[in-house]
Structure formats: structure tokens, C-alpha cells
Scaffold this motif. Sequence first.
Motif, PDB file in Angstrom:
ATOM      1  N   ILE A  15       0.845  -1.207   0.000  1.00 45.93           N
ATOM      2  CA  ILE A  15       0.000   0.000   0.000  1.00 45.93           C
ATOM      3  C   ILE A  15       0.876   1.251   0.000  1.00 45.93           C
ATOM      4  O   ILE A  15       0.588   2.233  -0.691  1.00 45.93           O
ATOM      5  N   GLY A  16       1.990   1.192   0.758  1.00 47.13           N
ATOM      6  CA  GLY A  16       2.891   2.346   0.824  1.00 47.13           C
ATOM      7  C   GLY A  16       3.408   2.745  -0.559  1.00 47.13           C
ATOM      8  O   GLY A  16       3.436   3.927  -0.915  1.00 47.13           O
ATOM      9  N   THR A  17       3.806   1.756  -1.354  1.00 41.57           N
ATOM     10  CA  THR A  17       4.295   2.046  -2.715  1.00 41.57           C
ATOM     11  C   THR A  17       3.213   2.738  -3.536  1.00 41.57           C
ATOM     12  O   THR A  17       3.454   3.758  -4.193  1.00 41.57           O
ATOM     13  N   ASN A  18       2.012   2.166  -3.491  1.00 40.56           N
ATOM     14  CA  ASN A  18       0.909   2.768  -4.262  1.00 40.56           C
ATOM     15  C   ASN A  18       0.617   4.181  -3.779  1.00 40.56           C
ATOM     16  O   ASN A  18       0.337   5.080  -4.574  1.00 40.56           O
ATOM     17  N   PHE A  19       0.722   4.381  -2.457  1.00 39.36           N
ATOM     18  CA  PHE A  19       0.453   5.712  -1.892  1.00 39.36           C
ATOM     19  C   PHE A  19       1.514   6.711  -2.355  1.00 39.36           C
ATOM     20  O   PHE A  19       1.190   7.815  -2.802  1.00 39.36           O
ATOM     21  N   VAL A  20       2.787   6.326  -2.261  1.00 41.67           N
ATOM     22  CA  VAL A  20       3.877   7.234  -2.665  1.00 41.67           C
ATOM     23  C   VAL A  20       3.703   7.622  -4.131  1.00 41.67           C
ATOM     24  O   VAL A  20       3.736   8.805  -4.498  1.00 41.67           O
ATOM     25  N   ARG A  21       3.487   6.626  -4.983  1.00 39.03           N
ATOM     26  CA  ARG A  21       3.355   6.892  -6.421  1.00 39.03           C
ATOM     27  C   ARG A  21       2.136   7.767  -6.694  1.00 39.03           C
ATOM     28  O   ARG A  21       2.172   8.658  -7.539  1.00 39.03           O
ATOM     29  N   HIS A  22       1.049   7.519  -5.978  1.00 44.37           N
ATOM     30  CA  HIS A  22      -0.197   8.269  -6.175  1.00 44.37           C
ATOM     31  C   HIS A  22      -0.024   9.722  -5.732  1.00 44.37           C
ATOM     32  O   HIS A  22      -0.433  10.645  -6.447  1.00 44.37           O
ATOM     33  N   VAL A  23       0.611   9.915  -4.591  1.00 46.11           N
ATOM     34  CA  VAL A  23       0.825  11.285  -4.090  1.00 46.11           C
ATOM     35  C   VAL A  23       1.729  12.065  -5.047  1.00 46.11           C
ATOM     36  O   VAL A  23       1.483  13.245  -5.328  1.00 46.11           O
ATOM     37  N   LEU A  24       2.775  11.403  -5.568  1.00 46.96           N
ATOM     38  CA  LEU A  24       3.703  12.116  -6.463  1.00 46.96           C
ATOM     39  C   LEU A  24       2.969  12.662  -7.693  1.00 46.96           C
ATOM     40  O   LEU A  24       3.306  13.732  -8.191  1.00 46.96           O
ATOM     41  N   THR A  25       1.929  11.939  -8.159  1.00 45.87           N
ATOM     42  CA  THR A  25       1.189  12.478  -9.315  1.00 45.87           C
ATOM     43  C   THR A  25       0.024  13.371  -8.893  1.00 45.87           C
ATOM     44  O   THR A  25      -0.226  14.395  -9.527  1.00 45.87           O
ATOM     45  N   GLU A  26      -0.655  13.014  -7.819  1.00 46.80           N
ATOM     46  CA  GLU A  26      -1.880  13.758  -7.446  1.00 46.80           C
ATOM     47  C   GLU A  26      -1.622  15.029  -6.640  1.00 46.80           C
ATOM     48  O   GLU A  26      -2.472  15.918  -6.588  1.00 46.80           O
ATOM     49  N   ARG A  27      -0.490  15.091  -5.951  1.00 50.49           N
ATOM     50  CA  ARG A  27      -0.203  16.266  -5.115  1.00 50.49           C
ATOM     51  C   ARG A  27       1.214  16.772  -5.438  1.00 50.49           C
ATOM     52  O   ARG A  27       2.190  16.493  -4.710  1.00 50.49           O
ATOM     53  N   PRO A  28       1.347  17.547  -6.538  1.00 50.07           N
ATOM     54  CA  PRO A  28       2.673  17.942  -7.036  1.00 50.07           C
ATOM     55  C   PRO A  28       3.488  18.811  -6.078  1.00 50.07           C
ATOM     56  O   PRO A  28       4.693  18.981  -6.286  1.00 50.07           O
TER      57      PRO A  28
END
Length: 358
Positions: A15-28
Motif C-alpha cells: 500500500i505504501g508504494t501505491n500511496f507514494v506513487r499516487h501522491v507524487l502524481t496527485e499532489r505535485p
Amino acid sequence: MSTKTLLVTGGAGFIGTNFVRHVLTERPTWCIINLDALTYAGNLANFQDLAPDPAARHQFVHGAIQDSGLLEQLFTEESFDAIVHFAAESHVDRSILGPESFVETNVVGTFRLLEASLKQWRSRGKLENFRFLHISTDEVYGSLGSEGYFTESTPYDPSSPYSASKAGSDHLVKAYFRTFALPAIITNCSNNFGPYQFPEKLIPLMILNLMEEKSLPVYGDGKNVRDWLYVIDHCDALIRVLEQGKPGETYNIGGGAERQNIEVVNLLCDLFDSRLDRSTKKASRRLIRFVTDRPGHDRRYAIDASKIRRELGWSPAHNFEEALEATVDWYVNNMDWVELVRSGEYRKWIEINYGERE
Ligand code: NAD
Ligand code: TDX
């Protein structure tokens, strides 16, 4: 959009990996320090394909959350707006065969992280917008019968060393809010699935065994029910909780997709049959084996997610069957990743856990 520096623990796991990747795109404008001990479940290759980032918005620190010396150094060097705490030993079967690391990481580790966070929060004048977000599980509530749902006020009743250690960590987080006013929030989530999940958990294990035409070990009668949530929906919920959640509150997060294990396995079999054009005689369901049940196996989990829907406007955006198909695609297209995580240690685990059940 406000700038934030997040300490993400366990950010190299599923989940952490998905969260990190998601934040990097969704919250610049958000930056992440990712602290992970890289146990068997953590993998830095999960970030290899990311484009080089001159702003270095994602930095990795190798270490354990129970290492108070390391935490002290990290919290001296960096000022965090939020701690997003995923790091844990997370597999129920492993907690049955070896519970000690679950107490070490999930209870002692969470305690040390709370201490370090409290110290920094106090030294920075008790910043109002600071958040300690503790990622927990619906398993702390124990098992449901055929009726009813877990709400935020369901009493804790954990069954496994894993869920007991998560319950212990939840209680510590609550105590740090009540006693010290640390602005902490807890989320209790149902079963996640999606890319980067370690193939010890039901869905990726079955996908890989189906690809390799190995037997599909279903525990007990296969009628245990889990409430499945696509991991990206979980990540969206966590961003909402970080931005709008109220300190001291708990939010239950669930997919509203209750399925018996055997239904999930049958669905995966049928998906593979249609993709691989397997004939009726070779149909994948012939691979299913009912094996000795998990001790203390919770019968049913189901989340009432009305609080987060009502208060934060979150609901899952993905349909279970479509997301399951996307997950199958991901594993089929990422066999390099699979080979990387299936080390000798992994094979040993399969022998121990499934050898005992035959
Ligand atoms: P995971 O096992 O895939 O990943 C855990 C990560 O934590 C790994 O990268 C591992 O290296 C790291 N880690 C383990 N011990 C550590 C330590 N002592 N110090 C630092 N890092 C350490 O787990 P996951 O499925 O991604 O779960 C993440 C969190 O979400 C856990 O807290 C789990 O309890 C919770 N959760 C998971 C689910 C689910 O379905 N997977 C559902 C609800 C809640
Ligand atoms: O080989 C298997 N055969 C089988 O029948 C495995 C690995 C599992 N199962 C069953 C047990 C459960 O009823 O499938 C169901 C799902 O099992 P897991 O994938 O091990 O998940 P679960 O035990 O439900 O816990 C998961 O969800 C809550 C995560 O692992 C936890 O970290 C999370 O807190």
C-alpha cells in the motif's frame, strides 16, 4: 494547494508504494521521505521506473521504525507536516508461525514513532495542522457473523497475533491523542488488492499459481468473506483524511465488495480460462484444493464506510471485477517484478505454510 513534507513509513511495501506513487502524481507540491526497513515485503525496485525528479520529491531512508537513534536523527534533520504510518508486519499466517516481529514492529515500532513525533510537534509549538495518520485494519474488530457491519464504535476483538498487535498500536495512537493532544487520526481499512502486493496474500498468490498451473490452496470451506477494496481507492481515501480528517477521529474505509474467498478464486479461474483459452477439460477450477483452515480464521469482515462518505465525501471509484482484471493484467505484465520478490526466502515460506496444510 499547500506544500507538505510527509514522513511515510513502510513506503516500499504494497500500500505504501501505491500511496507514494499516487501522491507524487496527485499532489505535485508534496514531498515524501520514505522510511522502510526493506523486509521481505519491501522493495525499492517499485520506484525504478519513475522519471528522474530534479526536485527530489521522493527520498528513501533505509531503517526500522523501532530504531530510536535513527528516528532522532531523522526528526532533527527534517520537519514533517504529517507522518503517514504504514510500516508493519502485515501477514496473518506469518503472525501465527512467528508472532515476535509483529509485536516488535507493530507495537514497539509505533510507540517509538509516536514518541519521536510528539517530541517534534511540541518543539515546533504544537503546530495545529500537523497530522499523525495511523493506517490500521478492520481485523482489529474481530469476526462478524452473516449479518452486520463494523462501525467506528465496534468494540475491538482481535483474533490473530497480527490483529492483536495492530489493535495494540491503535490503542497507543488513541492514548497519544487523549493524553498529549497529538493530532492523530486512525483509519481502519478492509482487504486491499492491486499492483505491487506481495504474492503471499490471497489474490496475487492465486494469480501466480494460475499462471503456473499450480494448485490453488483455499483455506477451510472457502466461505470466509472479505470486503475488497482496490488499493488506489484506499490511497484516495488517505489523502482526503490527511487534508480534511479531524484529529482524534477514526475513519473506517471499505470497498463495499463482500465476496466469499471461493467466489474470488472462481472468478480468477474464469478470467484465466477466457484469456488462455483453456478448454473445459483443462478449466482452471480443477486446480482448487481445499486445505487445512487457518487457526482463528475470522469468518466475515464488512465495513460500514458511511462516516467517511458523509464527512469527507469519499467513496470507492473502482468496480471490484474490473479492478481485479486490471490487477491480473499488472501481474502478467510485470513478471520481472514477481521474479525479483520471489527470492529463496519466499520459496521457504511457501514450503512451511502450505507444506503444513497438506
Ligand atoms: P506490506 O507487508 O506489503 O508492507 C509493509 C512495509 O513495511 C514493507 O515495505 C516493509 O519493509 C516495511 N516494514 C516492516 N517492518 C518495518 C520496520 N520495523 N520498520 C520500517 N519498515 C518496516 O503491508 P501492506 O499490505 O502494504 O500494509 C501496509 C499497512 O496497511 C499495514 O500497517 C497494514 O496493517 C495496513 N493494512 C493493510 C491492508 C491490506 O489489505 N494489505 C488492509 C488494511 C490495513
Ligand atoms: O493461500 C491462501 N488461501 C486462503 O484461502 C491465503 C493466503 C489466504 N486464504 C484466505 C484467508 C482469508 O480468509 O483468503 C482470505 C484473505 O487472506 P489474506 O490475503 O491473507 O488476507 P487477510 O488475512 O484477510 O488479511 C489482509 O487484510 C487485512 C491483509 O493481509 C492484512 O494486512 C489486512 O490488515
